[in-house]
Design a protein around this motif. Structure first.
Motif, PDB file in Angstrom:
ATOM      1  N   ASP A  84       0.842  -1.200   0.000  1.00 56.23           N
ATOM      2  CA  ASP A  84       0.000   0.000   0.000  1.00 56.23           C
ATOM      3  C   ASP A  84       0.880   1.254   0.000  1.00 56.23           C
ATOM      4  O   ASP A  84       2.100   1.166  -0.154  1.00 56.23           O
ATOM      5  N   GLU A  85       0.229   2.424   0.229  1.00 57.56           N
ATOM      6  CA  GLU A  85       0.983   3.680   0.187  1.00 57.56           C
ATOM      7  C   GLU A  85       2.004   3.806   1.323  1.00 57.56           C
ATOM      8  O   GLU A  85       2.943   4.608   1.246  1.00 57.56           O
ATOM      9  N   ASN A  86       1.858   2.995   2.363  1.00 53.78           N
ATOM     10  CA  ASN A  86       2.785   3.010   3.496  1.00 53.78           C
ATOM     11  C   ASN A  86       3.848   1.912   3.392  1.00 53.78           C
ATOM     12  O   ASN A  86       4.534   1.623   4.375  1.00 53.78           O
ATOM     13  N   GLN A  87       3.930   1.291   2.231  1.00 57.32           N
ATOM     14  CA  GLN A  87       4.908   0.220   1.970  1.00 57.32           C
ATOM     15  C   GLN A  87       4.662  -1.003   2.836  1.00 57.32           C
ATOM     16  O   GLN A  87       5.575  -1.737   3.192  1.00 57.32           O
ATOM     17  N   GLN A  88       3.369  -1.229   3.193  1.00 53.06           N
ATOM     18  CA  GLN A  88       2.966  -2.396   3.970  1.00 53.06           C
ATOM     19  C   GLN A  88       2.283  -3.410   3.046  1.00 53.06           C
ATOM     20  O   GLN A  88       1.644  -3.035   2.062  1.00 53.06           O
ATOM     21  N   ILE A  89       2.401  -4.696   3.420  1.00 54.03           N
ATOM     22  CA  ILE A  89       1.740  -5.744   2.641  1.00 54.03           C
ATOM     23  C   ILE A  89       0.229  -5.540   2.712  1.00 54.03           C
ATOM     24  O   ILE A  89      -0.338  -5.331   3.786  1.00 54.03           O
ATOM     25  N   THR A  90      -0.440  -5.617   1.536  1.00 50.29           N
ATOM     26  CA  THR A  90      -1.883  -5.390   1.491  1.00 50.29           C
ATOM     27  C   THR A  90      -2.545  -6.389   0.552  1.00 50.29           C
ATOM     28  O   THR A  90      -1.881  -7.318   0.049  1.00 50.29           O
ATOM     29  N   ASP A  91      -3.833  -6.177   0.264  1.00 56.63           N
ATOM     30  CA  ASP A  91      -4.558  -7.097  -0.608  1.00 56.63           C
ATOM     31  C   ASP A  91      -4.664  -6.545  -2.034  1.00 56.63           C
ATOM     32  O   ASP A  91      -4.158  -5.466  -2.336  1.00 56.63           O
TER      33      ASP A  91
ATOM     34  N   LYS B 129       1.293  -0.529  -5.244  1.00 60.22           N
ATOM     35  CA  LYS B 129       2.631  -0.804  -5.776  1.00 60.22           C
ATOM     36  C   LYS B 129       2.872  -2.312  -5.783  1.00 60.22           C
ATOM     37  O   LYS B 129       2.436  -3.024  -4.885  1.00 60.22           O
ATOM     38  N   ILE B 130       3.547  -2.770  -6.824  1.00 66.47           N
ATOM     39  CA  ILE B 130       3.991  -4.162  -6.914  1.00 66.47           C
ATOM     40  C   ILE B 130       5.514  -4.162  -6.905  1.00 66.47           C
ATOM     41  O   ILE B 130       6.144  -3.543  -7.764  1.00 66.47           O
ATOM     42  N   VAL B 131       6.099  -4.836  -5.900  1.00 67.27           N
ATOM     43  CA  VAL B 131       7.555  -4.965  -5.838  1.00 67.27           C
ATOM     44  C   VAL B 131       7.918  -6.397  -6.206  1.00 67.27           C
ATOM     45  O   VAL B 131       7.373  -7.349  -5.639  1.00 67.27           O
ATOM     46  N   ILE B 132       8.842  -6.543  -7.157  1.00 69.33           N
ATOM     47  CA  ILE B 132       9.201  -7.871  -7.659  1.00 69.33           C
ATOM     48  C   ILE B 132      10.607  -8.231  -7.191  1.00 69.33           C
ATOM     49  O   ILE B 132      11.530  -7.415  -7.270  1.00 69.33           O
TER      50      ILE B 132
ATOM     51  N   SER C 296      10.090  -1.179  -8.729  1.00 71.14           N
ATOM     52  CA  SER C 296       8.675  -1.442  -8.449  1.00 71.14           C
ATOM     53  C   SER C 296       7.772  -0.910  -9.554  1.00 71.14           C
ATOM     54  O   SER C 296       8.176  -0.059 -10.355  1.00 71.14           O
ATOM     55  N   LEU C 297       6.554  -1.411  -9.589  1.00 75.28           N
ATOM     56  CA  LEU C 297       5.536  -0.950 -10.527  1.00 75.28           C
ATOM     57  C   LEU C 297       4.432  -0.243  -9.752  1.00 75.28           C
ATOM     58  O   LEU C 297       3.878  -0.799  -8.798  1.00 75.28           O
ATOM     59  N   ASN C 298       4.108   0.974 -10.147  1.00 77.50           N
ATOM     60  CA  ASN C 298       2.986   1.684  -9.538  1.00 77.50           C
ATOM     61  C   ASN C 298       1.703   1.269 -10.228  1.00 77.50           C
ATOM     62  O   ASN C 298       1.636   1.221 -11.456  1.00 77.50           O
ATOM     63  N   VAL C 299       0.675   0.948  -9.429  1.00 79.05           N
ATOM     64  CA  VAL C 299      -0.595   0.480  -9.982  1.00 79.05           C
ATOM     65  C   VAL C 299      -1.760   1.201  -9.314  1.00 79.05           C
ATOM     66  O   VAL C 299      -1.615   1.810  -8.250  1.00 79.05           O
TER      67      VAL C 299
ATOM     68  N   LYS D  14       2.028 -11.100   7.777  1.00 82.04           N
ATOM     69  CA  LYS D  14       3.119 -10.133   7.960  1.00 82.04           C
ATOM     70  C   LYS D  14       2.743  -8.829   7.269  1.00 82.04           C
ATOM     71  O   LYS D  14       2.197  -8.832   6.172  1.00 82.04           O
ATOM     72  N   LYS D  15       3.060  -7.713   7.896  1.00 85.24           N
ATOM     73  CA  LYS D  15       2.787  -6.416   7.287  1.00 85.24           C
ATOM     74  C   LYS D  15       4.050  -5.789   6.701  1.00 85.24           C
ATOM     75  O   LYS D  15       4.002  -5.079   5.707  1.00 85.24           O
ATOM     76  N   ASN D  16       5.169  -6.061   7.326  1.00 84.94           N
ATOM     77  CA  ASN D  16       6.438  -5.508   6.895  1.00 84.94           C
ATOM     78  C   ASN D  16       6.975  -6.276   5.682  1.00 84.94           C
ATOM     79  O   ASN D  16       6.969  -7.503   5.664  1.00 84.94           O
ATOM     80  N   PHE D  17       7.461  -5.541   4.691  1.00 81.50           N
ATOM     81  CA  PHE D  17       7.952  -6.172   3.457  1.00 81.50           C
ATOM     82  C   PHE D  17       9.098  -7.147   3.738  1.00 81.50           C
ATOM     83  O   PHE D  17       9.109  -8.279   3.240  1.00 81.50           O
ATOM     84  N   ASP D  18      10.083  -6.720   4.525  1.00 81.68           N
ATOM     85  CA  ASP D  18      11.239  -7.577   4.804  1.00 81.68           C
ATOM     86  C   ASP D  18      10.844  -8.853   5.531  1.00 81.68           C
ATOM     87  O   ASP D  18      11.392  -9.933   5.258  1.00 81.68           O
TER      88      ASP D  18
END
Length: 402
Positions: free
Chosen positions: A297-304, A310-313, A327-330, A376-380
Motif C-alpha cells: 500500500d501507500e505506506n509500503q505495507q503488505i496489502t490485498d 505498488k507491486i515490488v518484484i 517497483s511498478l505503480n498500480v 506479515k505487514k512488513n515487506f522484509d
C-alpha cells in the motif's frame, strides 16, 4: 549544445575557413609572382587546395544534416566523403610542389625576399591561431570534416615555418628555396594520408573505439533490470553514432520493459555525445530459483489486491539470495492488478488476502501464479517468510533424494 546549435557552429567554422584560405591564397600567389619564390608559390598552391577543400567542407556540412525518406539515416557520411576528397587535394598539392622543385628546368631567382618573409610570417601567425581554435571546435562538435580542415590549416602553419626558414636562408645567400618547398610537400602528404585513412574507416563502418564501448556497457549495466549484454555494435557516420544493442532483461510487463529500454536509451544519449539513434533488442531471462511479487500500500505495507498501489518484484535464487527489482505503480483495482500479475511471469504473489473475484483467481491459476497469504505487514518480514519456507523445502527435498 543542441543538434541545431551544433549545425550552426559547424557552418560558422567552415565558412571562416573558406574566408581565411581565400585570403591566404590570393596573398601568397600575388607575392609569389612578385618575388619569384618557388616555396611561396608552393604555399599558394597549398592554400588553393585548402580553399577548394574548405568549400567542399562548407557544402558537405550543410548537406549532411538533411534527412529524407530516401535517406532515413541521414547524409552524415557526406562529411567523411568530403574529408577523403580533401585528402586527394592535399596529395595533388604535394605532387605539384615536388614536380616544380626538382623536375622543372626553369631557373628561379628570388627577389624582394624581405616582402616574401613578411607575407609568410603573417600567414604563419594567422594559420596557427585559426587551426588551434578550429581543432578545439571540431572536438567539441565531434565533426570529422572540421577536424580534417583544421589539420590542413595546421599543416599550412608548419609549412609556413619551413618556408620562412628557407626564405631567410635565401636572403642570407643560401639557395634553400626549393628544399623548403620539398619539405612543405612532405607535410602536406602526411596530413592528407591521415585524413584519407580516417574517412575511409568510417565509410567502411568501423566500430566505435574500445574506450567508448566500455563506457556504453557501464551505463547499461547500471540499470538493475539488465542481466547481461549479448552484443553491442556501434558505427560512425559523419559526426554521429549509431548503436545496435541486444540485452537480456529480467521479466516484466511489456509496458514496464518498454519504460526500462527507453530509460537506457535516454541515458546513453545524455552521456555519450552525438548519438543519432539507439536500437535495443531485448530478451527475457529467468535465473534458477523463482520470482515473487509483493503487493504494497501507500505506506509500503503488505496489502490485498483491492488496496495495492505498488507491486515490488524480487528474484530469489536457489541458495536464497535476493535481487529486488524496480517497483511498478498500480491503481488499487483488483481486476487490473490480477491482469498485470498474470502477465509478468512471476511464480508467487504475496498479499494479505486472496483476490475476491473468481475471474482474477482463475486467471492467476492459468498463468501458474500461486497466491501466498501472509499476516506479515512488513515487506522484509514477508520476504524472509518466503525465503525460509523455500530453503526448508529444499532441505527436505535433498533428504528425500538421499
Amino acid at each position: 549544445m543542441t543538434h541545431t546549435n551544433n549545425q550552426l557552429a559547424k557552418e560558422k567554422w567552415a565558412l571562416g575557413s573558406l574566408i581565411l584560405n581565400t585570403s591566404l591564397t590570393v596573398l601568397k600567389f600575388v607575392f609569389a609572382v612578385f618575388t619569384g619564390s618557388l616555396a611561396l608559390m608552393a604555399e599558394a598552391i597549398h592554400s588553393f587546395s585548402d580553399l577548394v577543400a574548405s568549400l567542399i567542407s562548407l557544402i558537405s556540412v550543410k548537406i549532411a544534416a538533411k534527412k529524407s525518406s530516401e535517406f532515413p539515416y541521414g547524409l552524415y557520411k557526406i562529411e567523411n566523403i568530403a574529408s577523403i576528397v580533401i585528402s586527394f587535394f592535399l596529395f595533388f598539392a604535394a605532387y605539384e610542389i615536388i614536380k616544380e622543385a626538382f623536375f622543372s628546368h626553369e631557373e628561379r631567382i628570388v627577389q624582394h625576399t624581405q616582402w616574401a618573409i613578411l607575407v609568410m610570417v603573417i600567414a604563419m601567425i594567422t594559420t596557427l591561431i585559426y587551426s588551434r581554435l578550429e581543432m578545439k571546435a571540431a572536438k567539441e562538435l565531434n565533426s570529422p570534416v572540421l577536424k580534417a580542415d583544421a589539420e590542413h590549416i595546421w599543416a599550412d602553419f608548419l609549412s609556413s615555418v619551413v618556408v620562412v626558414i628557407g626564405l631567410i636562408g635565401t636572403y642570407l645567400g643560401y639557395n634553400l628555396d626549393k628544399y623548403a618547398a620539398a619539405i612543405v610537400a612532405l607535410f602536406i602528404f602526411h596530413s592528407g594520408w591521415d585524413i584519407f585513412k580516417s574517412g575511409l574507416k568510417v565509410l567502411l563502418d568501423v566500430s566505435l573505439d574500445k574506450e567508448e564501448l566500455e563506457k556504453i556497457k557501464k551505463i547499461i549495466y547500471e540499470n538493475p533490470a539488465v542481466v547481461d549484454i549479448k552484443h553491442i555494435r556501434g558505427r560512425v557516420a559523419g559526426s554521429f553514432k549509431f548503436l545496435d544493442i541486444e540485452l537480456l532483461l529480467h521479466n516484466y510487463s511489456l509496458r514496464e520493459t518498454h519504460r526500462i529500454v527507453d530509460e537506457i536509451e535516454k541515458k546513453l544519449k545524455t552521456e555519450i555525445p552525438n548519438i543519432d539513434s539507439v536500437f535495443i533488442h531485448y530478451e527475457p531471462v529467468r535465473q534458477k530459483g523463482f520470482r515473487v511479487a509483493f503487493l504494497l500500500d501507500e505506506n509500503q505495507q503488505i496489502t490485498d489486491f483491492k488496496n495495492a498501489k505498488k507491486i515490488v518484484i524480487a528474484d530469489i535464487t536457489e541458495d536464497g539470495k535476493v535481487q529486488t527489482n524496480s517497483s511498478l505503480n498500480v491503481e488499487p483495482n483488483e481486476e487490473e492488478i490480477g491482469e498485470i500479475l498474470s502477465k509478468i511471469n512471476i511464480d508467487i504473489v504475496v498479499a494479505s488476502y486472496h483476490p475476491e473475484e473468481f475471474s482474477v483467481r482463475w486467471n492467476l491459476t492459468k498463468a501458474g501464479v500461486m497466491v501466498w497469504e501472509t499476516n506479515k505487514k512488513n515487506f522484509d518480514e514477508a520476504l524472509n517468510e518466503i525465503i525460509n519456507s523455500y530453503m526448508e523445502f529444499n532441505r527436505k527435498k535433498e533428504k528425500e533424494n538421499d
